[in-house]
Design a protein around this motif. Structure first.
Motif, mmCIF file in Angstrom:
data_model
loop_
_atom_site.group_PDB
_atom_site.id
_atom_site.type_symbol
_atom_site.label_atom_id
_atom_site.label_comp_id
_atom_site.label_asym_id
_atom_site.label_seq_id
_atom_site.Cartn_x
_atom_site.Cartn_y
_atom_site.Cartn_z
ATOM 1 N N SER A 175 0.823 -1.216 0.000
ATOM 2 C CA SER A 175 0.000 0.000 0.000
ATOM 3 C C SER A 175 0.858 1.267 0.000
ATOM 4 O O SER A 175 0.451 2.287 -0.556
ATOM 5 C CB SER A 175 -0.959 0.013 1.196
ATOM 6 O OG SER A 175 -0.244 0.083 2.422
ATOM 7 N N ASP A 176 2.050 1.206 0.618
ATOM 8 C CA ASP A 176 2.933 2.376 0.612
ATOM 9 C C ASP A 176 3.339 2.736 -0.811
ATOM 10 O O ASP A 176 3.414 3.916 -1.172
ATOM 11 C CB ASP A 176 4.183 2.107 1.455
ATOM 12 C CG ASP A 176 3.905 2.170 2.947
ATOM 13 O OD1 ASP A 176 2.743 2.420 3.315
ATOM 14 O OD2 ASP A 176 4.834 1.971 3.745
ATOM 15 N N LEU A 177 3.599 1.723 -1.628
ATOM 16 C CA LEU A 177 3.986 1.971 -3.015
ATOM 17 C C LEU A 177 2.783 2.434 -3.842
ATOM 18 O O LEU A 177 2.899 3.335 -4.672
ATOM 19 C CB LEU A 177 4.578 0.701 -3.628
ATOM 20 C CG LEU A 177 5.932 0.235 -3.059
ATOM 21 C CD1 LEU A 177 6.334 -1.089 -3.690
ATOM 22 C CD2 LEU A 177 7.004 1.287 -3.316
ATOM 23 N N ILE A 178 1.639 1.825 -3.591
ATOM 24 C CA ILE A 178 0.431 2.169 -4.362
ATOM 25 C C ILE A 178 -0.056 3.570 -4.024
ATOM 26 O O ILE A 178 -0.382 4.368 -4.919
ATOM 27 C CB ILE A 178 -0.688 1.146 -4.081
ATOM 28 C CG1 ILE A 178 -0.265 -0.244 -4.574
ATOM 29 C CG2 ILE A 178 -1.985 1.569 -4.768
ATOM 30 C CD1 ILE A 178 -1.217 -1.348 -4.163
ATOM 31 N N LEU A 179 -0.099 3.889 -2.740
ATOM 32 C CA LEU A 179 -0.623 5.195 -2.306
ATOM 33 C C LEU A 179 0.448 6.281 -2.308
ATOM 34 O O LEU A 179 0.121 7.461 -2.228
ATOM 35 C CB LEU A 179 -1.244 5.071 -0.911
ATOM 36 C CG LEU A 179 -2.427 4.097 -0.801
ATOM 37 C CD1 LEU A 179 -2.987 4.082 0.616
ATOM 38 C CD2 LEU A 179 -3.533 4.471 -1.789
ATOM 39 N N GLY A 180 1.694 5.872 -2.358
ATOM 40 C CA GLY A 180 2.770 6.849 -2.509
ATOM 41 C C GLY A 180 3.331 7.438 -1.234
ATOM 42 O O GLY A 180 4.265 8.237 -1.278
ATOM 43 N N SER A 181 2.767 7.079 -0.093
ATOM 44 C CA SER A 181 3.273 7.598 1.180
ATOM 45 C C SER A 181 2.724 6.752 2.324
ATOM 46 O O SER A 181 1.935 5.829 2.115
ATOM 47 C CB SER A 181 2.880 9.066 1.375
ATOM 48 O OG SER A 181 1.468 9.202 1.398
ATOM 49 N N ILE A 182 3.131 7.077 3.539
ATOM 50 C CA ILE A 182 2.695 6.332 4.716
ATOM 51 C C ILE A 182 1.179 6.406 4.839
ATOM 52 O O ILE A 182 0.576 7.461 4.660
ATOM 53 C CB ILE A 182 3.362 6.906 5.981
ATOM 54 C CG1 ILE A 182 4.890 6.767 5.885
ATOM 55 C CG2 ILE A 182 2.873 6.179 7.231
ATOM 56 C CD1 ILE A 182 5.629 7.476 6.996
ATOM 57 N N ASN A 183 0.569 5.266 5.181
ATOM 58 C CA ASN A 183 -0.884 5.204 5.206
ATOM 59 C C ASN A 183 -1.378 4.144 6.192
ATOM 60 O O ASN A 183 -0.588 3.381 6.750
ATOM 61 C CB ASN A 183 -1.401 4.887 3.799
ATOM 62 C CG ASN A 183 -0.888 3.544 3.304
ATOM 63 O OD1 ASN A 183 -1.491 2.503 3.572
ATOM 64 N ND2 ASN A 183 0.252 3.550 2.614
ATOM 65 N N ASP A 184 -2.689 4.096 6.367
ATOM 66 C CA ASP A 184 -3.301 3.100 7.258
ATOM 67 C C ASP A 184 -3.952 1.968 6.473
ATOM 68 O O ASP A 184 -4.728 1.183 7.000
ATOM 69 C CB ASP A 184 -4.333 3.758 8.183
ATOM 70 C CG ASP A 184 -5.512 4.371 7.419
ATOM 71 O OD1 ASP A 184 -5.630 4.134 6.194
ATOM 72 O OD2 ASP A 184 -6.318 5.086 8.045
ATOM 73 N N GLY A 185 -3.627 1.905 5.185
ATOM 74 C CA GLY A 185 -4.206 0.909 4.298
ATOM 75 C C GLY A 185 -5.206 1.506 3.334
ATOM 76 O O GLY A 185 -5.326 1.075 2.193
ATOM 77 N N LEU A 186 -5.923 2.531 3.785
ATOM 78 C CA LEU A 186 -6.919 3.191 2.942
ATOM 79 C C LEU A 186 -6.675 4.685 2.790
ATOM 80 O O LEU A 186 -6.928 5.257 1.737
ATOM 81 C CB LEU A 186 -8.332 2.963 3.517
ATOM 82 C CG LEU A 186 -8.840 1.525 3.552
ATOM 83 C CD1 LEU A 186 -10.249 1.484 4.128
ATOM 84 C CD2 LEU A 186 -8.815 0.892 2.172
ATOM 85 N N VAL A 187 -6.187 5.307 3.853
ATOM 86 C CA VAL A 187 -5.994 6.763 3.858
ATOM 87 C C VAL A 187 -4.545 7.086 4.213
ATOM 88 O O VAL A 187 -4.002 6.541 5.186
ATOM 89 C CB VAL A 187 -6.936 7.441 4.878
ATOM 90 C CG1 VAL A 187 -6.704 8.943 4.924
ATOM 91 C CG2 VAL A 187 -8.389 7.140 4.539
ATOM 92 N N THR A 188 -3.921 7.962 3.444
ATOM 93 C CA THR A 188 -2.554 8.369 3.761
ATOM 94 C C THR A 188 -2.563 9.363 4.920
ATOM 95 O O THR A 188 -3.563 10.036 5.175
ATOM 96 C CB THR A 188 -1.865 9.029 2.553
ATOM 97 O OG1 THR A 188 -2.540 10.258 2.237
ATOM 98 C CG2 THR A 188 -1.883 8.115 1.339
#
Length: 204
Positions: free
Chosen positions: A137-150
């Motif tokens: 998810s870090d790679l997909i969302l581009g930054s630190i996140n909780d799985g759904l929201v950065t």
């Protein structure tokens, strides 16, 4: 129970995210709920929301000036949208299932959330998570996140305080750490950052 111990009377507002838009949930259902449950104008009204619930609170407060507004706590809020909504909305079946809410929680410079007006005239605290149970998810969302929201998406410039907990998007609402921070913010108008610093020192 934690709020009961502080002498507060908690009310749980439930809504149907697959049926109605954020505007209708906030403008009709939440508005009616507050009128029915919070009739005593001398008592402060605090708001605590999780995920999309935070956006519903934002929408309601942007259109309703409560004289007895207390403090507001947002837990894992997609204040700047969620990339997953941008992905899911491309699927016709999912658009039918999730309705307008999926579109309203999208990221983008011209998104619903960027147009959500209303400067915070209340003390706002935001709790974000930085632990994901979704692989890559870090790679997909581009930054630190909780799985759904950065973490960056959770932020608002009007927040009085902001804290990050090592929890995922769903687990964050059941954690004792979150409950503790909620109690602390409602009482003091800020989070207890010393708790997180102690853990860092212990790990070093």
């Amino acid at each position: 129970k934690a709020l009961d111990h502080q002498g507060m009377v908690p009310y749980i507002f439930s809504y149907h995210p697959l049926k109605d838009s954020i505007d209708k949930i906030a403008g009709k259902y939440l508005a009616d709920f507050i009128k029915n449950k919070c009739q005593e104008e001398t008592q402060k009204i605090h708001f605590i929301g999780h995920s999309m619930g935070c956006i519903i609170i934002r929408k309601y407060l942007s259109e309703n000036a409560l004289l007895n507004i207390g403090r507001v706590i947002m837990i894992a809020p997609p204040n700047q949208g969620s990339y997953w909504c941008n992905v899911l909305i491309k699927w016709k079946l999912l658009r039918r299932v999730f309705g307008q809410c999926l579109e309203q929680l999208m990221e983008g410079t011209d998104s619903y959330l960027t147009k959500l007006s209303g400067a915070a005239c209340y003390e706002l605290g935001i709790i974000a998570g930085n632990r994901s149970l979704i692989p890559w998810s870090d790679l997909i969302l581009g930054s630190i996140n909780d799985g759904l929201v950065t973490v960056n998406s959770a932020k608002l410039s009007t927040a009085k305080d902001f804290i990050i907990l090592n929890l995922d998007h769903l687990g964050i609402i059941f954690s004792r750490k979150t409950i503790y921070q909620i109690e602390f913010f409602l009482k003091n108008g800020r989070f207890d950052h010393s708790q997180e610093r102690r853990k860092i020192i212990q790990l070093c």
